[in-house]
Design a protein around this motif. Structure first.
Motif, PDB file in Angstrom:
ATOM      1  N   LYS A  39       0.834  -1.212   0.000  1.00  0.00           N
ATOM      2  CA  LYS A  39       0.000   0.000   0.000  1.00  0.00           C
ATOM      3  C   LYS A  39       0.863   1.254   0.000  1.00  0.00           C
ATOM      4  O   LYS A  39       0.592   2.217  -0.713  1.00  0.00           O
ATOM      5  CB  LYS A  39      -0.904   0.036   1.237  1.00  0.00           C
TER       6      LYS A  39
ATOM      7  N   ALA B 185      -2.927   0.971  -5.370  1.00  0.00           N
ATOM      8  CA  ALA B 185      -3.015  -0.247  -4.551  1.00  0.00           C
ATOM      9  C   ALA B 185      -4.242  -1.088  -4.890  1.00  0.00           C
ATOM     10  O   ALA B 185      -4.303  -2.266  -4.519  1.00  0.00           O
ATOM     11  CB  ALA B 185      -3.030   0.119  -3.065  1.00  0.00           C
TER      12      ALA B 185
ATOM     13  N   LEU C 187      -6.308  -3.918  -2.629  1.00  0.00           N
ATOM     14  CA  LEU C 187      -6.173  -3.187  -1.353  1.00  0.00           C
ATOM     15  C   LEU C 187      -6.891  -1.840  -1.441  1.00  0.00           C
ATOM     16  O   LEU C 187      -6.947  -1.226  -2.464  1.00  0.00           O
ATOM     17  CB  LEU C 187      -4.692  -2.960  -1.021  1.00  0.00           C
TER      18      LEU C 187
END
Length: 140
Positions: A129, A135, A140
């Protein structure tokens, strides 16, 4: 789980074996190419990883061969990161002909290695991240 990231590859003649189908070791190369392409698309370069003193490592890979691939076949190699708790994560990949036929399925277990300590990092998700400009490609 995120939508699969995908790259297209054409099977080259020199990658085939005496039977005329894609050599077993090349499937791993195709999967690795897709993983590094995902990292690059997410904004993470090898230089950035090295600069942070970390690197991805493969701990286990399982390949299920479904259909042969021949020279000239075009395939899409998908890549999905599956996160759990702890130091490791799974990467699920499918190698599929453009007509939709599944040629192979790969499941890998990976981690993020501290290159100085030579130990897996406790929170690979957090590091990805932090390094990524997108991401979402990692789910994510």
């Amino acid at each position: 789980m995120s939508e699969p990231f995908s790259v297209r590859i054409t099977v080259r003649g020199y990658e085939t074996d005496v039977q005329g189908h894609l050599n077993q070791s090349v499937y791993i190369n195709y999967a690795e190419h897709a993983r590094w392409s995902l990292l690059q698309a997410a904004g993470i370069s090898q230089a950035a990883l090295a600069g942070k003193g970390v690197g991805p490592v493969a701990l286990e890979t399982t390949i299920r061969y479904r259909r042969e691939l021949l020279a000239g076949d075009e395939v899409d190699v998908n890549c999905v990161f599956v996160w759990g708790g702890g130091k490791t994560f799974r990467i699920e990949q499918t190698i599929r002909r453009t007509d939709g036929t599944v040629a192979a399925e790969l499941t890998s277990v990976g981690g993020l290695l501290d290159l100085g300590e030579r130990r897996l990092l406790a929170d690979p998700q957090g590091h990805f991240k932090e390094l990524a400009t997108d991401a979402s490609l990692f789910g994510l």
